[in-house]
Design a protein around this motif. Structure first.
Motif, PDB file in Angstrom:
ATOM      1  N   VAL A  31      18.922  30.594  24.455  1.00  0.00           N
ATOM      2  CA  VAL A  31      18.575  29.381  23.714  1.00  0.00           C
ATOM      3  C   VAL A  31      17.169  28.943  24.096  1.00  0.00           C
ATOM      4  CG1 VAL A  31      19.174  26.971  23.255  1.00  0.00           C
ATOM      5  CG2 VAL A  31      20.993  28.638  23.648  1.00  0.00           C
ATOM      6  N   LEU A  32      16.374  28.627  23.097  1.00  0.00           N
ATOM      7  CA  LEU A  32      15.037  28.106  23.346  1.00  0.00           C
ATOM      8  C   LEU A  32      15.094  26.590  23.172  1.00  0.00           C
ATOM      9  CD1 LEU A  32      12.214  29.275  23.974  1.00  0.00           C
ATOM     10  CD2 LEU A  32      11.699  29.038  21.545  1.00  0.00           C
ATOM     11  N   PRO A  33      14.916  25.823  24.237  1.00  0.00           N
ATOM     12  CA  PRO A  33      15.035  24.366  24.121  1.00  0.00           C
ATOM     13  C   PRO A  33      13.996  23.805  23.153  1.00  0.00           C
ATOM     14  CG  PRO A  33      14.091  24.981  26.247  1.00  0.00           C
ATOM     15  CD  PRO A  33      14.561  26.243  25.608  1.00  0.00           C
ATOM     16  N   SER A  34      14.428  22.884  22.301  1.00  0.00           N
ATOM     17  CA  SER A  34      13.533  22.326  21.285  1.00  0.00           C
ATOM     18  C   SER A  34      12.381  21.546  21.906  1.00  0.00           C
ATOM     19  CB  SER A  34      14.322  21.421  20.333  1.00  0.00           C
ATOM     20  OG  SER A  34      14.947  20.370  21.055  1.00  0.00           O
ATOM     21  N   GLU A  35      12.561  21.079  23.139  1.00  0.00           N
ATOM     22  CA  GLU A  35      11.493  20.329  23.803  1.00  0.00           C
ATOM     23  C   GLU A  35      10.238  21.174  24.013  1.00  0.00           C
ATOM     24  OE1 GLU A  35      15.317  18.352  24.650  1.00  0.00           O
ATOM     25  OE2 GLU A  35      14.599  20.425  24.764  1.00  0.00           O
ATOM     26  N   ILE A  36      10.396  22.495  23.972  1.00  0.00           N
ATOM     27  CA  ILE A  36       9.249  23.363  24.202  1.00  0.00           C
ATOM     28  C   ILE A  36       8.173  23.165  23.132  1.00  0.00           C
ATOM     29  CG2 ILE A  36       9.943  25.416  22.873  1.00  0.00           C
ATOM     30  CD1 ILE A  36       9.182  27.085  25.341  1.00  0.00           C
ATOM     31  N   TYR A  37       8.594  22.719  21.934  1.00  0.00           N
ATOM     32  CA  TYR A  37       7.642  22.519  20.843  1.00  0.00           C
ATOM     33  C   TYR A  37       6.727  21.318  21.083  1.00  0.00           C
ATOM     34  CZ  TYR A  37      11.341  25.334  18.765  1.00  0.00           C
ATOM     35  OH  TYR A  37      12.288  26.290  18.535  1.00  0.00           O
ATOM     36  N   GLN A  38       7.069  20.477  22.057  1.00  0.00           N
ATOM     37  CA  GLN A  38       6.279  19.285  22.331  1.00  0.00           C
ATOM     38  C   GLN A  38       5.347  19.452  23.528  1.00  0.00           C
ATOM     39  OE1 GLN A  38       8.873  15.756  22.425  1.00  0.00           O
ATOM     40  NE2 GLN A  38      10.430  16.941  21.310  1.00  0.00           N
ATOM     41  N   MET A  39       5.285  20.646  24.076  1.00  0.00           N
ATOM     42  CA  MET A  39       4.383  20.901  25.209  1.00  0.00           C
ATOM     43  C   MET A  39       2.947  20.940  24.681  1.00  0.00           C
ATOM     44  SD  MET A  39       6.682  23.730  27.287  1.00  0.00           S
ATOM     45  CE  MET A  39       5.727  23.642  28.811  1.00  0.00           C
ATOM     46  N   LEU A  49      -3.393  15.993  45.875  1.00  0.00           N
ATOM     47  CA  LEU A  49      -2.976  17.271  45.332  1.00  0.00           C
ATOM     48  C   LEU A  49      -2.333  17.095  43.967  1.00  0.00           C
ATOM     49  CD1 LEU A  49      -1.478  18.946  48.525  1.00  0.00           C
ATOM     50  CD2 LEU A  49      -3.685  19.411  47.442  1.00  0.00           C
ATOM     51  N   ALA A  50      -2.733  17.967  42.997  1.00  0.00           N
ATOM     52  CA  ALA A  50      -2.176  17.877  41.647  1.00  0.00           C
ATOM     53  C   ALA A  50      -0.768  18.441  41.611  1.00  0.00           C
ATOM     54  CB  ALA A  50      -3.070  18.644  40.675  1.00  0.00           C
ATOM     55  N   GLU A  51       0.050  17.925  40.711  1.00  0.00           N
ATOM     56  CA  GLU A  51       1.407  18.406  40.505  1.00  0.00           C
ATOM     57  C   GLU A  51       1.640  18.620  39.016  1.00  0.00           C
ATOM     58  OE1 GLU A  51       4.026  15.567  42.199  1.00  0.00           O
ATOM     59  OE2 GLU A  51       3.693  16.233  44.270  1.00  0.00           O
ATOM     60  N   THR A  52       2.658  19.412  38.712  1.00  0.00           N
ATOM     61  CA  THR A  52       3.022  19.657  37.312  1.00  0.00           C
ATOM     62  C   THR A  52       3.579  18.377  36.706  1.00  0.00           C
ATOM     63  OG1 THR A  52       3.549  21.950  37.847  1.00  0.00           O
ATOM     64  CG2 THR A  52       4.397  21.091  35.776  1.00  0.00           C
ATOM     65  N   ASN A  53       3.162  18.070  35.464  1.00  0.00           N
ATOM     66  CA  ASN A  53       3.623  16.836  34.837  1.00  0.00           C
ATOM     67  C   ASN A  53       5.127  16.887  34.610  1.00  0.00           C
ATOM     68  OD1 ASN A  53       4.272  17.102  31.664  1.00  0.00           O
ATOM     69  ND2 ASN A  53       2.785  18.665  32.284  1.00  0.00           N
ATOM     70  N   PRO A  54       5.808  15.761  34.682  1.00  0.00           N
ATOM     71  CA  PRO A  54       7.281  15.722  34.634  1.00  0.00           C
ATOM     72  C   PRO A  54       7.875  16.319  33.362  1.00  0.00           C
ATOM     73  CG  PRO A  54       6.406  13.637  35.430  1.00  0.00           C
ATOM     74  CD  PRO A  54       5.225  14.428  34.958  1.00  0.00           C
ATOM     75  N   PHE A  55       7.229  16.125  32.214  1.00  0.00           N
ATOM     76  CA  PHE A  55       7.807  16.642  30.970  1.00  0.00           C
ATOM     77  C   PHE A  55       7.868  18.169  30.990  1.00  0.00           C
ATOM     78  CE2 PHE A  55       7.595  18.221  26.616  1.00  0.00           C
ATOM     79  CZ  PHE A  55       8.639  17.517  26.029  1.00  0.00           C
ATOM     80  N   ASP A  56       6.774  18.822  31.417  1.00  0.00           N
ATOM     81  CA  ASP A  56       6.772  20.281  31.468  1.00  0.00           C
ATOM     82  C   ASP A  56       7.792  20.798  32.476  1.00  0.00           C
ATOM     83  OD1 ASP A  56       4.823  20.139  29.605  1.00  0.00           O
ATOM     84  OD2 ASP A  56       3.244  21.122  30.771  1.00  0.00           O
TER      85      ASP A  56
END
Length: 517
Positions: free
Chosen positions: A101-109, A30-37
Motif C-alpha cells: 500500500v502506498l500511503p496517500s500522504e506521500i502525495y503531500q510531501m 542540529l537539523a532534524e527531519t520534519n514531522p510530516f515526512d
C-alpha cells in the motif's frame, strides 16, 4: 559526607554546561527531519511486508522515544535536503521491497523529487488521484509492479518530471493526449497493455531523449510532428502481435522525421521504401531494427553511410534484389539480420569483410549460387544462418578454419533446406568442435563422410533416384522420410527436424526395393 559529594557533582555539571554554552553558542542547532515526512515514512514502514529486513537501519522506528532520524542517520533508501535547519525527504528509493500500500500522504510531501518503487507488489493503489499530480517529482519509477492495472490520465500535468518509468506493470488504456511535462527526457512504458494511437502531444516535449513504447497494443500511423523531437536518441515502437489483422502500429516513415538527427537506437515496423534520409541524417545510429512490416523494393546503398551502425535488422519484410556490396564493408556491424525476405542472387564473397560480425542471419530468402567461401574469415561469428535458400554445391573446405572460432565460443551453423550436394574434404575437426551444424533437407550425395555422425544417407539418396524418392527406407534402420533428402533415423521414426507423418513410415530390410510408391 553525602551532601559534600552531591555539591561537587553539581558544580561539575554546571561548569561543563557553562563551557558548552560558551563554546557552541554561535553554532546552529542540529537539523532534524520534519514531522510530516517522518509520519509518511512511518506509514510506509508499517505497510512493508519485510520491513524488518529491507529497512533494518530504520532503528526502533515506531518507538516514540527513538532518537533515530531518517535524514541524519542515513536511513536505507532515503535521501534528504536541508532547508532552514529542517530536513525534508527528497528521495524514496525502495525497489523490490513488497510494499502493498502506498500511503496517500506521500502525495503531500513538498520536497519529494525521486520516487522509485520498482518491483513492489501494490495490492491497493490510489495512483490515479494522487501520484500523477505531484509537481515536485523529477523521477517516477513504478515499473514491474504486479497487477498495477491502472490507466494513465488524459492530461499529464507534472511540470518538473524528467523521467517516467512504468514498464511491465500492466498499464492499460490510451496514452495521455496532453503532456504538460516540459522537462521530460525519458518515457519508458514498454511491455504493458496500452492501446490507441500515438498522441501528437508528445511532439511538444522537445527535450525528450527516450521514447520506449514497445510491446504494447498501440496502432495507427507515425505522427509527422514527431520530427520536432530533435534530441530524441532512443525510439522503440515495435508492438505485440494483435489478433486483429492490420490493427498495429506500422506505417510509412514520414519525411518530416528526417530532422530527428540525434537518433542512436531505432526499433519499429514500417511500410514502403527505406528512406534515404536514414543514411543521410540519422548518422549516429548504432541500432536500426525495422522488421515485421512491409518494407519493399531494394536495400538502399544509403544505409552504408551509417558508419557507427552495430545492429541492422530488416527481417520479415518484402525486400527484393541483392544485398549491396557496401553492406559487407560496414566493419562496425556485429549483428546483421536480413532473414524472411525475398532477397535473391549470389551471396557476395565480400561477406568476409565483416570482421566484427557475431550474428549473420540470411535464412528464408531466395539466394542461389554456392556458399561464400570467404565466410571462413568471420573470426568473431557465433551464429551463421543460411538455411532455406536455394544454395548449391558443397560445404566449402575453407570452413575448416571456423573450428578455431568454435573453440573460443559456441558456434552455430545453419545450412538446412538448401540444395547442397556434397561436403568438402578436411572438415572433420569443424564437425567435432562446432556446437551445432545443420545440414538437414539437402540432397547430399552418398556416402557422407564418417564424421557426419548425426546423419546418414539411405541408399536411395544418390544419383537420379533421389529426385524420385518421395518415400524412402534407410538401409539398416528402415524408416521412411518425406522429400528428396533421405537421412537415416531409428525404428521409432524419423530424426528430429523432419516432418514425416506416421502413415508414411515403412519398415523394410535392406535390399533393392528402397523406396515405396
Amino acid at each position: 559526607m553525602a551532601s559534600y559529594l552531591f555539591l561537587l557533582t553539581w558544580l561539575a555539571v554546571m561548569l561543563t554546561s557553562c563551557m558548552g554554552n560558551h563554546m557552541y553558542s554561535d553554532q546552529k542547532p542540529l537539523a532534524e527531519t520534519n514531522p510530516f515526512d517522518r509520519m509518511v515514512l512511518d506509514y510506509l514502514y508499517k505497510y512493508t511486508y519485510d520491513s524488518r529486513h529491507v529497512v533494518a537501519n530504520w532503528t526502533n522506528w515506531g518507538n516514540s522515544s527513538s532518537t533515530s532520524d531518517p535524514c541524519t542517520d542515513n536511513w536505507y533508501g532515503i535521501t534528504c535536503v536541508e532547508d532552514q535547519s529542517v530536513y525534508y525527504v527528497s528521495g524514496i528509493d525502495l525497489p523490490h521491497h513488497l510494499i502493498p500500500v502506498l500511503p496517500s500522504e506521500i502525495y503531500q510531501m513538498k520536497h519529494l523529487k525521486t520516487l522509485i518503487l520498482t518491483g513492489n507488489y501494490l495490492e491497493y493503489s490510489n495512483f490515479q488521484t494522487g501520484l500523477f499530480t505531484m509537481q515536485t517529482l523529477e523521477v517516477l519509477d513504478i515499473s514491474m509492479i504486479t497487477d498495477l492495472n491502472i490507466t494513465l490520465p488524459t492530461r499529464l500535468e507534472m511540470a518538473n518530471l524528467q523521467y517516467l518509468y512504468a514498464y511491465d506493470s500492466q498499464l492499460n488504456g490510451p496514452l495521455p493526449e496532453t503532456w504538460n511535462t516540459p522537462k521530460l527526457q525519458g518515457i519508458v512504458l514498454n511491455d504493458n497493455y496500452l492501446t490507441g494511437q500515438l498522441p501528437v502531444g508528445i511532439s511538444k516535449i522537445t527535450g525528450l531523449k527516450q521514447l520506449m513504447l514497445q510491446n504494447n497494443k498501440l496502432f495507427g500511423n507515425f505522427p509527422p510532428d514527431y520530427g520536432n523531437l530533435h534530441q530524441l536518441t532512443d525510439l522503440s515502437l515495435v508492438q505485440l502481435i494483435d489478433s486483429t489483422p492490420y490493427r498495429r502500429l506500422c506505417s510509412f516513415l514520414p519525411s518530416s522525421w528526417e530532422t530527428m538527427f540525434s537518433l542512436v537506437n531505432v526499433s519499429l515496423c514500417a511500410f514502403g521504401d527505406i528512406p534515404d534520409y536514414i543514411g543521410d541524417t540519422w548518422s549516429q545510429l548504432r541500432l536500426l531494427s525495422v522488421k515485421g512490416g512491409g518494407l519493399n523494393d531494394r536495400i538502399p546503398e544509403s544505409i552504408c553511410k551509417l558508419t557507427e551502425l552495430q545492429i541492422l535488422d530488416l527481417s520479415s519484410n518484402k525486400l527484393e534484389g541483392t544485398i549491396p556490396d557496401c553492406i559487407f564493408k560496414m566493419s562496425s556491424l556485429t549483428h546483421l539480420d536480413l532473414s524472411n525476405n525475398l532477397l535473391s542472387g549470389h551471396i557476395s564473397e565480400a561477406i568476409g569483410d565483416l570482421t566484427n560480425i557475431e550474428q549473420l542471419l540470411l535464412y528464408r530468402n531466395r539466394f542461389n549460387g554456392t556458399l561464400p567461401r570467404n565466410a571462413a574469415k568471420l573470426v568473431n561469428i557465433n551464429m551463421l544462418a543460411f538455411e532455406n535458400n536455394m544454395l548449391i554445391g558443397e560445404l566449402p573446405s575453407e570452413y575448416d578454419i571456423l573450428r578455431n572460432v568454435a573453440r573460443d565460443h559456441k558456434l552455430i551453423l545453419y545450412f538446412d533446406g538448401n540444395m547442397l550436394s556434397s561436403i568438402g574434404d578436411g572438415l572433420e575437426y569443424l564437425f567435432s568442435d562446432v556446437f551445432y551444424i545443420g545440414l538437414y533437407d539437402n540432397p547430399l550425395e552418398c556416402p557422407l563422410p564418417p564424421y557426419v555422425n548425426y546423419a546418414k544417407c539411405s541408399l536411395c539418396n544418390s544419383g537420379t533416384k533421389r529426385n524420385n524418392c518421395e518415400y524412402c527406407v534407410s538401409a539398416g534402420c528402415g524408416w521412411c522420410s518425406y522429400g528428396n533428402n533421405c537421412i537415416e533415423g531409428t525404428h521409432q521414426g524419423p530424426l528430429s527436424q523432419y516432418t514425416c507423418p506416421e502413415g508414411h513410415w515403412s519398415f523394410q530390410t535392406c535390399g533393392e526395393n528402397l523406396f515405396v510408391q
